[in-house]
Design an enzyme around this catalytic site. Structure first.
Site, short mmCIF file in Angstrom:
data_model
loop_
_atom_site.label_atom_id
_atom_site.label_comp_id
_atom_site.label_asym_id
_atom_site.label_seq_id
_atom_site.Cartn_x
_atom_site.Cartn_y
_atom_site.Cartn_z
N ARG A 1 0.85 -1.20 0.00
CA ARG A 1 0.00 0.00 0.00
C ARG A 1 0.87 1.24 0.00
O ARG A 1 1.78 1.36 0.82
CB ARG A 1 -0.92 0.02 1.21
CG ARG A 1 -1.99 -1.03 1.08
CD ARG A 1 -3.09 -0.89 2.10
NE ARG A 1 -3.92 -2.08 2.02
CZ ARG A 1 -4.76 -2.47 2.96
NH1 ARG A 1 -4.91 -1.75 4.05
NH2 ARG A 1 -5.47 -3.56 2.81
N SER B 1 -8.12 -0.92 0.71
CA SER B 1 -9.13 -1.19 1.72
C SER B 1 -9.87 0.05 2.19
O SER B 1 -10.49 0.74 1.39
CB SER B 1 -8.47 -1.93 2.88
OG SER B 1 -9.44 -2.37 3.77
N HIS B 2 -9.77 0.33 3.48
CA HIS B 2 -10.49 1.43 4.11
C HIS B 2 -9.78 2.76 3.92
O HIS B 2 -10.29 3.79 4.36
CB HIS B 2 -10.61 1.13 5.60
CG HIS B 2 -9.26 0.84 6.20
ND1 HIS B 2 -8.58 -0.32 5.89
CD2 HIS B 2 -8.46 1.55 7.00
CE1 HIS B 2 -7.40 -0.30 6.51
NE2 HIS B 2 -7.30 0.82 7.18
N LYS C 1 -2.45 -6.65 -3.89
CA LYS C 1 -1.99 -7.84 -3.17
C LYS C 1 -2.28 -9.09 -3.99
O LYS C 1 -3.15 -9.09 -4.87
CB LYS C 1 -2.64 -7.94 -1.79
CG LYS C 1 -4.11 -8.24 -1.80
CD LYS C 1 -4.58 -8.53 -0.38
CE LYS C 1 -6.07 -8.74 -0.36
NZ LYS C 1 -6.56 -9.18 0.92
N ASP D 1 -16.48 -1.35 3.95
CA ASP D 1 -15.36 -0.46 3.63
C ASP D 1 -15.09 -0.40 2.13
O ASP D 1 -15.90 -0.89 1.33
CB ASP D 1 -14.11 -0.90 4.38
CG ASP D 1 -13.58 -2.24 3.88
OD1 ASP D 1 -14.39 -3.02 3.35
OD2 ASP D 1 -12.38 -2.49 4.00
N ASP E 1 -13.21 -1.99 0.00
CA ASP E 1 -13.18 -3.22 -0.80
C ASP E 1 -14.14 -4.28 -0.31
O ASP E 1 -14.12 -5.42 -0.78
CB ASP E 1 -11.76 -3.78 -0.89
CG ASP E 1 -11.21 -4.18 0.47
OD1 ASP E 1 -11.61 -3.56 1.47
OD2 ASP E 1 -10.37 -5.09 0.53
N ASP F 1 -14.56 -5.89 2.64
CA ASP F 1 -14.27 -7.00 3.54
C ASP F 1 -14.51 -6.66 5.01
O ASP F 1 -14.58 -7.55 5.85
CB ASP F 1 -12.85 -7.57 3.32
CG ASP F 1 -11.76 -6.54 3.44
OD1 ASP F 1 -12.07 -5.36 3.74
OD2 ASP F 1 -10.58 -6.89 3.23
N ARG F 2 -14.63 -5.38 5.33
CA ARG F 2 -14.89 -5.02 6.73
C ARG F 2 -16.38 -4.74 6.94
O ARG F 2 -17.11 -4.50 5.99
CB ARG F 2 -14.12 -3.75 7.09
CG ARG F 2 -12.63 -3.91 7.01
CD ARG F 2 -11.95 -2.66 7.50
NE ARG F 2 -10.51 -2.87 7.50
CZ ARG F 2 -9.67 -2.20 8.27
NH1 ARG F 2 -10.13 -1.26 9.09
NH2 ARG F 2 -8.37 -2.44 8.23
N GLU G 1 -11.47 -10.02 13.61
CA GLU G 1 -10.46 -9.08 14.08
C GLU G 1 -11.12 -7.82 14.61
O GLU G 1 -12.19 -7.42 14.14
CB GLU G 1 -9.55 -8.67 12.93
CG GLU G 1 -8.75 -9.80 12.34
CD GLU G 1 -7.81 -9.27 11.28
OE1 GLU G 1 -6.62 -9.18 11.56
OE2 GLU G 1 -8.28 -8.92 10.20
N LYS H 1 -11.89 -11.82 4.94
CA LYS H 1 -12.99 -11.37 5.78
C LYS H 1 -14.06 -10.84 4.83
O LYS H 1 -13.79 -10.52 3.69
CB LYS H 1 -12.54 -10.32 6.77
CG LYS H 1 -11.78 -9.12 6.19
CD LYS H 1 -11.21 -8.33 7.36
CE LYS H 1 -10.46 -7.10 6.90
NZ LYS H 1 -9.09 -7.40 6.47
N ARG I 1 -0.82 1.68 17.26
CA ARG I 1 -2.13 1.21 17.69
C ARG I 1 -2.01 0.73 19.14
O ARG I 1 -1.14 -0.09 19.44
CB ARG I 1 -2.62 0.07 16.82
CG ARG I 1 -2.76 0.41 15.33
CD ARG I 1 -3.84 -0.45 14.71
NE ARG I 1 -3.81 -0.45 13.25
CZ ARG I 1 -4.26 0.52 12.48
NH1 ARG I 1 -4.74 1.64 13.01
NH2 ARG I 1 -4.23 0.41 11.16
C1 G16 Z 1 -5.80 -5.46 6.87
C2 G16 Z 1 -5.61 -6.87 7.30
C3 G16 Z 1 -6.24 -7.09 8.63
C4 G16 Z 1 -5.71 -6.11 9.63
C5 G16 Z 1 -5.88 -4.69 9.13
C6 G16 Z 1 -5.19 -3.66 9.99
O1 G16 Z 1 -7.16 -5.22 6.67
O2 G16 Z 1 -6.16 -7.78 6.38
O3 G16 Z 1 -5.94 -8.38 9.03
O4 G16 Z 1 -6.37 -6.24 10.86
O5 G16 Z 1 -5.31 -4.59 7.85
O6 G16 Z 1 -3.83 -3.92 9.98
P1 G16 Z 1 -2.81 -2.92 10.64
O7 G16 Z 1 -3.19 -2.85 12.09
O8 G16 Z 1 -1.47 -3.52 10.41
O9 G16 Z 1 -2.98 -1.57 9.99
P2 G16 Z 1 -7.67 -4.42 5.39
O10 G16 Z 1 -9.15 -4.36 5.57
O11 G16 Z 1 -6.98 -3.10 5.47
O12 G16 Z 1 -7.20 -5.22 4.24
#
Ligand code: G16
Length: 542
Positions: free
Chosen positions: A23, A114-115, A127, A278, A280, A282-283, A364, A377, A497
């Site tokens: 990313r 993603s988000h 990815k 979100d 894409d 998945d959330r 998660e 997810k 975090r």
């Molecule tokens: C991705 C991963 C998730 C993870 C999230 C946050 O989600 O697939 O498993 O919980 O990132 O990760 P980090 O805390 O490292 O920022 P997504 O929805 O962004 O693909």
């Protein structure tokens, strides 16, 4: 014979996949050769794609289509047998995972950050997913990264762009290109898993829902499933048309970024059930009338009630959560005699457990829940499972939560994010705390006593692979916990975090930030967060 061109290139620094692929800022991806280098490195890292079938699609964000054109031309030049693409380049992440599995493809390339916001000045990502439909595991992302460090050329077919709007199969640079409807197969899968009749009856009975697609990929999926197939009134899905910059918004389904939905759900004429997904797809975020459900609680409720949906009527083989996710689901697993696994952050770590039949449900704290129906997810899946449960239980979201806490106790939970902090400061903070872990047991602050402190390391029970340094986990007596780690999905500086939780067996009505106040204070003293970052508080609280 189609002409393919070999272009000389050299390694570009920093092409290291993070928690979920590579990313970066969109403009970084748009630099000449940047995307090409990474795509060729995927091909090289997985041993080439000659004769293979791939699925390609993305969340429709700015640069989606032009990236797909490049990927198709590079797939053709490297001898792929076939690429299956969602119409107009659209595929939600769970739909892509499903297509890879259903069509027995060798893998897939998903374009999404993603988000994270989209647009020329925002974020983009790419990815690789493997044949089980899930994100490539560490061994493969490492091989891809190593390929980015030695690359000296990439192959591309320099023909005209593909028409991504016309469904069907055709030749593209000597390779078969099939354009499919992005929603059909996914919607059919959902019909197999859930009792659509029961949900239809619930909605026909006046149960009102509001699904906020946040101008992102789930708009077409939610409209088809919730409105067309389940009969929710038109307009139940809002912000349903995907836009390249997500309407200028931040497509992250949490109370901060889905504020409109939160306001609607707490307003005078609130619907019965609200949800958002979100960028894409998945959330997910779940909110009842006046009742927000944290992702960790949602996972626990789904684990306790999934058997009410036909797809899970036989019970769950086990459950898994990422380590920073609250221990609420552990309590359900213990009470129901199910195995419960804690993995590092990143959906890729669930893949082996799902493939081996050791876990059926995973989740998660970052608003992701899913099951063994795909290997990602899945936002809409979680929404439908909730609706199925509500249809069977004939209860409101607030009633379901109250019953759940009464049975299992309440785990107050919150995540505090400190965004875009200086990377050196962030790394030092984590390194210094890591160095102190051994001496922490027995340390006390404001009545909290540290029971254990560890640098989380995970040994995959299926293949024995080890992932070390996956977050600092500090447990207090009585079930409180602080976890700290640096995000692996940010594109600017570092994001710290801080995950906070406290178990309460009987008092369920507190404000989470108030309930967590002593844990929050202890975290700050332990890591010196405000002192080191100069911040007076977190940027985002979820
Ligand atoms: C991705 C991963 C998730 C993870 C999230 C946050 O989600 O697939 O498993 O919980 O990132 O990760 P980090 O805390 O490292 O920022 P997504 O929805 O962004 O693909």
């Amino acid at each position: 014979m189609t002409e393919h061109t070999r272009i000389a290139t050299q390694p570009i620094a920093g092409q290291k996949p993070g928690t979920s692929g590579l990313r970066k800022k969109t403009r970084v991806f748009m630099q000449p050769g940047y995307l090409e280098n990474f795509v060729q490195s995927i091909w090289n890292g997985i041993g080439g794609i000659r004769g293979r079938t791939l699925v390609v699609g993305g969340d429709g964000r700015f640069f989606n289509e032009s990236a797909i054109q490049t990927i198709l031309k590079m797939a053709a030049a490297s001898g792929a047998a076939k690429v299956i693409v969602g119409q107009n380049g659209f595929l939600s992440t769970p739909a892509a995972s499903n297509l890879i599995r259903m069509r027995k493809a060798d893998g897939g390339v998903i374009l999404s950050a993603s988000h994270n916001p989209g647009g020329p000045d925002e974020d983009f990502g790419i990815k690789y997913n493997i044949a089980n439909g899930g994100p490539a595991p560490e061994g493969i992302t490492q091989a891809i990264f190593e390929a980015t460090e030695t690359i000296d050329s990439y192959d591309i077919w320099e023909g005209p762009d593909a028409d991504l709007s016309a469904l069907g199969e055709r030749d593209f640079g000597g390779m078969a290109l099939e354009i499919v409807d992005p929603v059909d197969a996914y919607a059919a899968l959902m019909e197999q898993l859930f009792d659509f009749d029961a949900i239809r009856a619930l909605l026909a009975g006046g149960f009102r829902i509001r699904f906020d697609a946040m101008h992102a990929i789930t708009g077409p999926y939610a409209t088809e499933i919730l409105e067309n197939r389940l009969g929710a009134p038109r307009g139940s899905v809002v912000n349903a048309v995907p836009s390249p910059d997500f309407g200028g918004g931040h497509p992250d389904p949490n109370p901060v970024w889905a504020k409109d939905l939160m306001d609607a759900m707490h307003g005078p004429d609130a619907p019965d059930f609200g949800a958002a997904s979100d960028g894409d797809g998945d959330r997910n975020m779940i909110v009842g009338r006046g009742a927000y459900v944290t992702p960790s609680d949602s996972l626990a409720v789904l684990a306790a009630n999934a058997h009410l949906a036909p797809g899970y009527a036989g019970g769950l083989k086990g459950v898994a959560r990422s380590m920073p996710t609250s221990c609420a689901v552990d309590r359900v697993a213990e009470a129901r005699g199910m195995d419960c696994y804690a993995t590092p952050t990143g959906w890729k770590f669930f893949g082996n457990l799902l493939d081996a039949g050791m876990a059926t449900l995973c989740g998660e704290e970052s608003a992701g829940t899913g099951s063994d129906h795909v290997r990602e997810k899945d936002g809409l899946w979680a929404v439908l499972l909730w609706l199925n449960i509500l249809a069977v239980k004939k209860q409101s979201v607030a009633e379901v939560m109250a019953d759940h806490w009464a049975e299992f106790g309440r785990t107050y939970y919150s995540r505090h994010d400190y965004e875009a902090i200086d990377s050196d400061v962030a790394n030092r903070l984590v390194d210094d705390l890591r160095a102190e872990l051994g001496g922490l047991p027995g340390w006390t602050h404001d009545g909290l006593v540290i029971e254990s402190a560890e640098d989380f390391s995970y040994t995959d029970p299926v293949d024995g692979s080890v992932a070390a340094k996956q977050g600092l986990q500090i447990r207090f007596e009585g079930g409180a916990r602080v976890v700290m780690r640096l995000s692996g999905t940010g594109t600017e500086g570092a994001t710290l975090r801080v995950y906070l939780e406290r178990f309460d067996p009987q008092d369920f009505g507190q404000d989470p930030q108030a309930a967590l106040a002593p844990v929050i204070a202890a975290a700050d003293v332990l890591a010196g967060i405000s002192k080191r970052t100069g911040r007076t508080g977190p940027d985002v609280i979820t």
